[in-house]
Design a protein around this motif. Structure first.
Motif, PDB file in Angstrom:
ATOM      1  N   ILE A  65      -3.929  -1.307  -6.286  1.00  0.00           N
ATOM      2  CA  ILE A  65      -3.598  -0.065  -6.988  1.00  0.00           C
ATOM      3  C   ILE A  65      -4.432   0.080  -8.255  1.00  0.00           C
ATOM      4  O   ILE A  65      -5.013  -0.896  -8.755  1.00  0.00           O
ATOM      5  N   HIS A  66      -4.468   1.281  -8.786  1.00  0.00           N
ATOM      6  CA  HIS A  66      -5.155   1.545 -10.054  1.00  0.00           C
ATOM      7  C   HIS A  66      -4.435   2.674 -10.775  1.00  0.00           C
ATOM      8  O   HIS A  66      -3.705   3.457 -10.169  1.00  0.00           O
ATOM      9  N   ILE A  67      -4.652   2.728 -12.097  1.00  0.00           N
ATOM     10  CA  ILE A  67      -4.025   3.748 -12.930  1.00  0.00           C
ATOM     11  C   ILE A  67      -4.957   4.939 -13.069  1.00  0.00           C
ATOM     12  O   ILE A  67      -6.141   4.789 -13.371  1.00  0.00           O
ATOM     13  N   GLN A  68      -4.419   6.123 -12.838  1.00  0.00           N
ATOM     14  CA  GLN A  68      -5.133   7.365 -13.133  1.00  0.00           C
ATOM     15  C   GLN A  68      -4.501   7.965 -14.390  1.00  0.00           C
ATOM     16  O   GLN A  68      -3.350   8.373 -14.380  1.00  0.00           O
ATOM     17  N   GLY A  69      -5.257   7.983 -15.459  1.00  0.00           N
ATOM     18  CA  GLY A  69      -4.716   8.437 -16.737  1.00  0.00           C
ATOM     19  C   GLY A  69      -5.182   7.496 -17.827  1.00  0.00           C
ATOM     20  O   GLY A  69      -6.016   6.608 -17.603  1.00  0.00           O
ATOM     21  N   GLU A  70      -4.613   7.652 -19.021  1.00  0.00           N
ATOM     22  CA  GLU A  70      -5.081   6.865 -20.169  1.00  0.00           C
ATOM     23  C   GLU A  70      -4.746   5.392 -20.017  1.00  0.00           C
ATOM     24  O   GLU A  70      -5.579   4.521 -20.242  1.00  0.00           O
ATOM     25  N   ASP A  71      -3.502   5.065 -19.646  1.00  0.00           N
ATOM     26  CA  ASP A  71      -3.067   3.678 -19.517  1.00  0.00           C
ATOM     27  C   ASP A  71      -1.688   3.647 -18.869  1.00  0.00           C
ATOM     28  O   ASP A  71      -1.147   4.690 -18.458  1.00  0.00           O
ATOM     29  N   VAL A  82      -0.199   6.334 -10.646  1.00  0.00           N
ATOM     30  CA  VAL A  82      -0.664   5.085 -10.035  1.00  0.00           C
ATOM     31  C   VAL A  82      -0.953   5.371  -8.566  1.00  0.00           C
ATOM     32  O   VAL A  82      -0.077   5.908  -7.854  1.00  0.00           O
ATOM     33  N   ARG A  83      -2.149   5.028  -8.134  1.00  0.00           N
ATOM     34  CA  ARG A  83      -2.538   5.266  -6.750  1.00  0.00           C
ATOM     35  C   ARG A  83      -3.095   3.998  -6.107  1.00  0.00           C
ATOM     36  O   ARG A  83      -3.651   3.143  -6.795  1.00  0.00           O
ATOM     37  N   SER A  84      -2.917   3.912  -4.810  1.00  0.00           N
ATOM     38  CA  SER A  84      -3.494   2.811  -4.056  1.00  0.00           C
ATOM     39  C   SER A  84      -4.951   3.133  -3.752  1.00  0.00           C
ATOM     40  O   SER A  84      -5.406   4.278  -3.938  1.00  0.00           O
ATOM     41  N   ARG A  85      -5.682   2.144  -3.259  1.00  0.00           N
ATOM     42  CA  ARG A  85      -7.088   2.361  -2.922  1.00  0.00           C
ATOM     43  C   ARG A  85      -7.228   3.415  -1.821  1.00  0.00           C
ATOM     44  O   ARG A  85      -8.242   4.099  -1.731  1.00  0.00           O
ATOM     45  N   LYS A  86      -6.192   3.557  -1.020  1.00  0.00           N
ATOM     46  CA  LYS A  86      -6.220   4.545   0.064  1.00  0.00           C
ATOM     47  C   LYS A  86      -5.845   5.940  -0.424  1.00  0.00           C
ATOM     48  O   LYS A  86      -5.792   6.879   0.367  1.00  0.00           O
ATOM     49  N   GLY A  87      -5.530   6.064  -1.725  1.00  0.00           N
ATOM     50  CA  GLY A  87      -5.216   7.367  -2.285  1.00  0.00           C
ATOM     51  C   GLY A  87      -3.748   7.712  -2.311  1.00  0.00           C
ATOM     52  O   GLY A  87      -3.365   8.803  -2.760  1.00  0.00           O
ATOM     53  N   GLN A  88      -2.890   6.791  -1.869  1.00  0.00           N
ATOM     54  CA  GLN A  88      -1.459   7.064  -1.856  1.00  0.00           C
ATOM     55  C   GLN A  88      -0.893   7.016  -3.275  1.00  0.00           C
ATOM     56  O   GLN A  88      -1.187   6.104  -4.041  1.00  0.00           O
ATOM     57  N   ASP A  93       7.343   4.351  -7.211  1.00  0.00           N
ATOM     58  CA  ASP A  93       7.675   3.026  -6.681  1.00  0.00           C
ATOM     59  C   ASP A  93       7.357   1.935  -7.703  1.00  0.00           C
ATOM     60  O   ASP A  93       8.161   1.028  -7.932  1.00  0.00           O
ATOM     61  N   ILE A  94       6.178   2.020  -8.314  1.00  0.00           N
ATOM     62  CA  ILE A  94       5.775   1.024  -9.304  1.00  0.00           C
ATOM     63  C   ILE A  94       6.701   1.058 -10.514  1.00  0.00           C
ATOM     64  O   ILE A  94       7.085   0.012 -11.057  1.00  0.00           O
ATOM     65  N   LYS A  95       7.090   2.244 -10.948  1.00  0.00           N
ATOM     66  CA  LYS A  95       8.003   2.352 -12.092  1.00  0.00           C
ATOM     67  C   LYS A  95       9.356   1.715 -11.768  1.00  0.00           C
ATOM     68  O   LYS A  95       9.935   1.000 -12.591  1.00  0.00           O
ATOM     69  N   MET A  96       9.844   1.954 -10.556  1.00  0.00           N
ATOM     70  CA  MET A  96      11.116   1.351 -10.167  1.00  0.00           C
ATOM     71  C   MET A  96      11.005  -0.165 -10.088  1.00  0.00           C
ATOM     72  O   MET A  96      11.914  -0.894 -10.501  1.00  0.00           O
ATOM     73  N   GLY A  97       9.879  -0.658  -9.578  1.00  0.00           N
ATOM     74  CA  GLY A  97       9.666  -2.103  -9.508  1.00  0.00           C
ATOM     75  C   GLY A  97       9.593  -2.729 -10.887  1.00  0.00           C
ATOM     76  O   GLY A  97      10.140  -3.814 -11.135  1.00  0.00           O
ATOM     77  N   ALA A  98       8.927  -2.039 -11.830  1.00  0.00           N
ATOM     78  CA  ALA A  98       8.817  -2.540 -13.200  1.00  0.00           C
ATOM     79  C   ALA A  98      10.182  -2.576 -13.875  1.00  0.00           C
ATOM     80  O   ALA A  98      10.525  -3.544 -14.572  1.00  0.00           O
ATOM     81  N   MET A  99      10.979  -1.537 -13.668  1.00  0.00           N
ATOM     82  CA  MET A  99      12.307  -1.501 -14.266  1.00  0.00           C
ATOM     83  C   MET A  99      13.216  -2.585 -13.682  1.00  0.00           C
ATOM     84  O   MET A  99      14.023  -3.186 -14.397  1.00  0.00           O
ATOM     85  N   ALA A 100      13.076  -2.851 -12.373  1.00  0.00           N
ATOM     86  CA  ALA A 100      13.868  -3.912 -11.748  1.00  0.00           C
ATOM     87  C   ALA A 100      13.514  -5.271 -12.351  1.00  0.00           C
ATOM     88  O   ALA A 100      14.395  -6.103 -12.600  1.00  0.00           O
ATOM     89  N   CYS A 101      12.229  -5.496 -12.615  1.00  0.00           N
ATOM     90  CA  CYS A 101      11.798  -6.761 -13.219  1.00  0.00           C
ATOM     91  C   CYS A 101      12.284  -6.868 -14.660  1.00  0.00           C
ATOM     92  O   CYS A 101      12.716  -7.941 -15.101  1.00  0.00           O
ATOM     93  N   LEU A 102      12.205  -5.771 -15.407  1.00  0.00           N
ATOM     94  CA  LEU A 102      12.691  -5.783 -16.784  1.00  0.00           C
ATOM     95  C   LEU A 102      14.183  -6.093 -16.812  1.00  0.00           C
ATOM     96  O   LEU A 102      14.646  -6.865 -17.662  1.00  0.00           O
ATOM     97  N   ASP A 103      14.928  -5.529 -15.889  1.00  0.00           N
ATOM     98  CA  ASP A 103      16.358  -5.799 -15.818  1.00  0.00           C
ATOM     99  C   ASP A 103      16.616  -7.277 -15.557  1.00  0.00           C
ATOM    100  O   ASP A 103      17.505  -7.882 -16.169  1.00  0.00           O
ATOM    101  N   ALA A 104      15.836  -7.869 -14.656  1.00  0.00           N
ATOM    102  CA  ALA A 104      15.988  -9.295 -14.355  1.00  0.00           C
ATOM    103  C   ALA A 104      15.688 -10.147 -15.591  1.00  0.00           C
ATOM    104  O   ALA A 104      16.396 -11.122 -15.878  1.00  0.00           O
ATOM    105  N   LEU A 105      14.641  -9.786 -16.347  1.00  0.00           N
ATOM    106  CA  LEU A 105      14.285 -10.538 -17.551  1.00  0.00           C
ATOM    107  C   LEU A 105      15.406 -10.447 -18.586  1.00  0.00           C
ATOM    108  O   LEU A 105      15.751 -11.445 -19.226  1.00  0.00           O
TER     109      LEU A 105
END
Length: 317
Positions: A65-71, A82-88, A93-105
């Motif tokens: 994946i890569h970020i489209q935007g400033e950061d 956030v897009r995959s190399r295939k353009g998806q 999904d990434i935001k939900m995954g990040a929030m799930a990890c933050l919750d675990a921490l």
């Protein structure tokens, strides 16, 4: 005033990008067991591995994946994607995954996090590995880590004995400073006595100014001053030191140890002795251990982890 080392017996909980703990969860099915580089010291901590990309629902193997935007921060503001190399588009999904990890921490009472730079999710100061370009840091999860005040350790520094020593001793001090009482002038003075030497090494001009402010501190100003001081110390402790400063402080604190204990340590070399970073780290660890045994404060490492407190340390009521 207590002039002995600060001994903590709590194991600090450290979050870590799962791929750095050996889990083969990167997009290409690879991972690195970077904890093997710190040897037995890894047992001094509790480790909590997370992977925001896996928690987003993307499996292994997966399209990078890569970020489209400033950061990554712009993604949370709705200004980046956030897009995959295939353009998806995988932003939500990434935001939900990040929030799930933050919750675990947070549920795990994590204080620090070992992050893998070069990742558009976990990266903090670099979000791409290709040709060592700087990318668009911080990453999506890295942005959350910064905003939530974790003590952030770059994973690659675990491969350097001296860099890891520097991160470890600052993390222990960080952990202690977060909760140590500073409600009276006596408590503030005692805290500063223990922490001032490492602060002078990291940010000398600021530390000298704190010393001048303490000399003029009045009782009515304690509450405001102590909380501001705590916040500033926590910020300073996040800064890595430099090898030349570390070696210089090593010799100064060894001289202090000899004066207080009346003993010499055979394997501590003089400042002009030529040695590599690994040898310097071994000398520092040796001086730490010996100072604790003798009850001598080693100012460059004021807070030490031990499974139990030495006999000379009085238990708190």
């Amino acid at each position: 005033m207590n002039k002995e080392p600060i001994i903590i017996t709590d194991k600090i909980v450290i979050g870590i990008s799962a791929c750095c703990m050996g889990s083969p969860v990167r997009y290409n099915g690879k991972g690195w067991n970077l904890l093997q580089n710190i040897g037995r010291e890894k047992n001094d901590f509790v480790w909590l591995p997370v992977c925001p990309e896996c928690m987003s629902g993307m499996g292994v193997l997966r399209s990078p994946i890569h970020i489209q935007g400033e950061d990554g921060a712009s993604v949370w503001k709705g200004e980046g994607r956030v897009r995959s190399r295939k353009g998806q588009d995988v932003t939500e999904d990434i935001k939900m995954g990040a929030m799930a990890c933050l919750d675990a921490l947070n549920r795990g009472n994590v204080v620090a996090y070992v992050y893998m730079d070069g990742s558009p999710s976990c990266g903090v100061y670099r979000t791409t590995l290709k040709n060592q370009r700087r990318g668009k840091p911080p990453g999506v999860f890295g942005s959350l880590l910064k905003d939530n005040g974790f003590f952030l350790i770059p994973a690659n520094d675990l491969q350097s004995p001296l860099k890891w020593w520097d991160w470890r001793r600052r993390l222990l001090a960080f952990y202690w400073i977060k909760t140590v009482p500073m409600t009276t002038k006596k408590e503030v003075y005692e805290v500063w006595h223990h922490i001032k030497f490492i602060c002078q090494e990291l940010e000398e001009k600021w530390a000298r100014e704190v010393g001048r402010q303490l000399a003029k501190l009045e009782d009515k100003d304690i509450e405001h001053f102590s909380e501001r001081l705590r916040s500033e110390i926590l910020m300073v402790l996040r800064q890595p030191s430099q090898p030349n400063k570390i070696v210089n402080r090593l010799w100064k604190h060894y001289a202090h140890y000899r004066k207080k204990s009346g003993k010499a340590i055979e394997d501590i070399n003089s400042p002009d002795f030529k040695r590599n970073m690994t040898t310097i780290a071994k000398e520092l660890i040796l001086l730490e251990r010996t100072s604790v045994e003798e009850g001598v404060l080693m100012g460059t490492t004021p807070v030490i982890y031990r499974t139990h407190k030495p006999d000379y340390v009085e238990e708190e009521d």
